[in-house]
Design an enzyme around this catalytic site. Structure first.
Site, PDB file in Angstrom:
ATOM      1  CB  ALA A  19      -9.279   7.723  -1.447  1.00 27.16           C
ATOM      2  CG  HIS A  53      -5.538  10.038   0.522  1.00 26.04           C
ATOM      3  ND1 HIS A  53      -4.353   9.780   0.842  1.00 26.04           N
ATOM      4  CD2 HIS A  53      -5.986   9.186  -0.378  1.00 26.04           C
ATOM      5  CE1 HIS A  53      -3.927   8.794   0.109  1.00 26.04           C
ATOM      6  NE2 HIS A  53      -4.864   8.333  -0.556  1.00 26.04           N
ATOM      7  CG  ASN A  66      -0.563   6.723  -0.606  1.00 25.81           C
ATOM      8  OD1 ASN A  66       0.463   6.702   0.006  1.00 25.81           O
ATOM      9  ND2 ASN A  66      -1.464   5.670  -0.271  1.00 25.81           N
ATOM     10  CG  MET A 114      -6.517  -0.662   1.920  1.00 29.40           C
ATOM     11  SD  MET A 114      -6.128  -2.267   2.295  1.00 29.40           S
ATOM     12  CE  MET A 114      -7.196  -2.513   3.948  1.00 29.40           C
ATOM     13  CE1 TYR A 159      -4.066   9.019  -6.372  1.00 35.42           C
ATOM     14  CE2 TYR A 159      -3.575   8.030  -4.080  1.00 35.42           C
ATOM     15  CZ  TYR A 159      -3.799   8.074  -5.507  1.00 35.42           C
ATOM     16  OH  TYR A 159      -3.977   6.713  -5.923  1.00 35.42           O
ATOM     17  CD  GLN A 212      -7.641   8.016   2.244  1.00 34.18           C
ATOM     18  OE1 GLN A 212      -7.871   7.602   1.623  1.00 34.18           O
ATOM     19  NE2 GLN A 212      -6.649   8.283   3.247  1.00 34.18           N
TER      20      GLN A 212
HETATM   21  C1  LIG Z   1      -5.539  -2.366  -2.304  1.00 36.44           C
HETATM   22  C2  LIG Z   1      -4.980  -1.049  -1.749  1.00 36.44           C
HETATM   23  C3  LIG Z   1      -5.746   0.145  -2.062  1.00 36.44           C
HETATM   24  C4  LIG Z   1      -5.137   1.122  -1.235  1.00 36.44           C
HETATM   25  N1  LIG Z   1      -6.027   2.440  -1.186  1.00 36.44           N
HETATM   26  C5  LIG Z   1      -5.553   3.431  -0.472  1.00 36.44           C
HETATM   27  C6  LIG Z   1      -6.433   4.725  -0.300  1.00 36.44           C
HETATM   28  O1  LIG Z   1      -7.520   4.878  -0.932  1.00 36.44           O
HETATM   29  N2  LIG Z   1      -6.082   5.721   0.392  1.00 36.44           N
HETATM   30  C7  LIG Z   1      -4.824   5.624   1.206  1.00 36.44           C
HETATM   31  O2  LIG Z   1      -4.634   6.648   1.856  1.00 36.44           O
HETATM   32  N3  LIG Z   1      -4.115   4.367   0.906  1.00 36.44           N
HETATM   33  C8  LIG Z   1      -4.316   3.450   0.377  1.00 36.44           C
HETATM   34  N4  LIG Z   1      -3.588   2.337   0.251  1.00 36.44           N
HETATM   35  C9  LIG Z   1      -2.469   2.215   1.314  1.00 36.44           C
HETATM   36  C10 LIG Z   1      -2.898   1.500   2.526  1.00 36.44           C
HETATM   37  O3  LIG Z   1      -3.978   2.376   3.300  1.00 36.44           O
HETATM   38  C11 LIG Z   1      -1.656   1.584   3.514  1.00 36.44           C
HETATM   39  O4  LIG Z   1      -1.333   2.767   3.846  1.00 36.44           O
HETATM   40  C12 LIG Z   1      -0.617   0.604   2.601  1.00 36.44           C
HETATM   41  O5  LIG Z   1      -1.068  -0.510   2.314  1.00 36.44           O
HETATM   42  C13 LIG Z   1       0.499   0.339   3.868  1.00 36.44           C
HETATM   43  O6  LIG Z   1      -0.182  -0.539   4.980  1.00 36.44           O
HETATM   44  P1  LIG Z   1       0.041  -2.101   4.903  1.00 36.44           P
HETATM   45  O7  LIG Z   1       1.539  -2.378   5.154  1.00 36.44           O
HETATM   46  O8  LIG Z   1      -0.472  -2.593   6.491  1.00 36.44           O
HETATM   47  O9  LIG Z   1      -0.855  -2.828   3.863  1.00 36.44           O
HETATM   48  C14 LIG Z   1      -4.141   1.202  -0.447  1.00 36.44           C
HETATM   49  C15 LIG Z   1      -3.349  -0.073  -0.426  1.00 36.44           C
HETATM   50  C16 LIG Z   1      -4.037  -1.105  -0.959  1.00 36.44           C
HETATM   51  C17 LIG Z   1      -3.389  -2.466  -0.712  1.00 36.44           C
END
Ligand SMILES: Cc1cc2nc3c(=O)[nH]c(=O)nc-3n(C[C@H](O)[C@H](O)[C@H](O)COP(=O)(O)O)c2cc1C
Length: 360
Positions: free
Chosen positions: A55, A173, A176, A23, A178, A97
């Site tokens: 990340a 990564h 999402n 995150m 990227y 990551q």
């Molecule tokens: C504040 C925030 C930042 C995130 N940043 C990343 C990230 O840097 N890299 C990544 O792979 N996913 C990122 N995600 C996605 C989360 O890792 C996760 O895949 C997504 O929140 C779904 O899981 P959850 O339903 O348990 O929250 C982010 C999610 C949130 C809420």
């Protein structure tokens, strides 16, 4: 509860099957350095079987968003050493990551340089968080083959740096929206060279990076995160099932530790032509590596997913963000803190390291 039992992932022994997913929290300084609060944030969550960092930028060129950390300067590596040591001292495991944002960036935070992308196609339908507020996306510059080769090398160097910094492994990564994800989607890749057109060509970049990571730090320390039906970042594929089937078949031929597989999120509906099939059933079963299931899991659905036998570990994002002691809360059937959306990206310690532990 199986979720709380230990498991083996590559050469890592996880004390439970609950990972914290990556995150971005945008709390690094202007030089991409993490500080004491970040040490505290990850250390608080060391009861996770495995932590994925936010990340981390592999190079200056990889930069998309302000206040995100890097792992390409000596100072950045030194700063991360404090995090990995502290997490290890608490008995935790932590994987870095590795991130290249591709077109999901803005020249405002890139010293005036346009972002690079597979093709000169901007992200539509959303805006970008910059140091000067929310902005429309620019038309990115098409990345040259020479720049692609350099980027692959940058991933390898960043992986080496991550191991030097004490991380237990690295995660590509590729989710999402990227850069790795952008190569897979027709909405961002219309190339006619070796990196576009066929499924093999569109998968080429990811496979090249995975080979570089495996060659640099060893497959037991390498994983990848993918998000097949997640449209975030304007990812639209003509045929996501065939695209990911090809990618997974190619990944299956490589020797590495795990695949973290995101399901679609209720917050980001898939394009109408995407099938309504469960990603774990479809893609999870194809993957011949340990699978880490992600997105939208709670205690009950995570335990059920482990019982299904496709995933070996479940990763939790927002729940771990708001509950530093999530495994203990699951064990005791305790109530959960609610995540505060306003403090997710950027800011100080509020909403970062002040979520209460049980009995606090
Ligand atoms: C504040 C925030 C930042 C995130 N940043 C990343 C990230 O840097 N890299 C990544 O792979 N996913 C990122 N995600 C996605 C989360 O890792 C996760 O895949 C997504 O929140 C779904 O899981 P959850 O339903 O348990 O929250 C982010 C999610 C949130 C809420």
């Amino acid at each position: 509860m199986k979720l709380l039992e230990k498991t083996q992932l590559g050469n890592l022994t996880l004390k439970n099957k609950m990972a914290m997913s990556a995150m971005t929290r945008s709390r690094a300084d202007i030089n991409g350095l993490v500080g004491e609060s970040t040490v505290a944030y990850y250390t608080q969550r060391a009861s996770a079987g495995l932590i994925f960092t936010e990340a981390i930028r592999i190079s200056e060129e990889a930069t998309g968003s302000p206040f995100t950390p890097g792992i390409f300067t000596e100072e950045q590596i030194e700063a991360w050493k404090k995090v990995t040591k502290s997490v290890h001292d608490k008995g935790g495991l932590i994987i870095a990551q590795l991130w290249h944002t591709g077109r999901a960036g803005h020249s405002i935070d890139r010293n005036g340089k346009l972002p690079l992308a597979p093709s000169s196609l901007p992200i539509n339908g959303m805006q970008h968080f910059t140091s000067q507020g929310m902005k429309d996306y620019e038309v990115p510059k098409e990345i040259t083959v020479e720049e692609i080769k350099q980027t692959v090398k940058d991933f390898g160097q960043a992986a080496k740096n991550a191991i030097d910094a004490g991380f237990d492994g690295v995660e590509l990564h590729a989710a999402n929206g990227y850069l790795p994800n952008q190569f897979l989607a027709e909405s961002s890749n219309q190339r006619t060279d070796d990196y576009g057109g066929t499924y093999a060509n569109k998968s080429r970049f990811i496979i090249e990076v995975m080979n570089e990571l495996i060659g640099t730090v060893g497959g037991e320390k390498v994983g990848i995160k993918i998000s097949p039906f997640h449209p975030y970042g304007d990812m639209v594929m003509d045929n996501p099932v065939d695209t990911y089937t090809h990618l997974i078949m190619e990944l299956n031929k490589l020797d590495f530790a795990y695949v973290e597989l995101m399901r679609r999120s209720p917050y980001f509906p898939s394009p109408a032509h995407y099938p309504a099939i469960d990603e774990m059933q479809l893609f999870g079963k194809m993957i011949k590596k340990p699978v880490i299931a992600n997105t939208g899991y709670d205690k009950t659905s995570a335990e059920a997913e482990i019982e299904n036998g496709i995933a070996q570990v479940v990763s939790f994002g927002t729940m771990f963000l708001a509950n530093p002691d999530l495994p203990r809360r699951f064990e005791l059937n305790a109530s959960l803190n609610e995540p505060d959306r306003a403090t997710m990206f950027g800011g100080g310690d509020q909403g970062y390291i002040d979520y209460p532990f049980l009995n606090e």
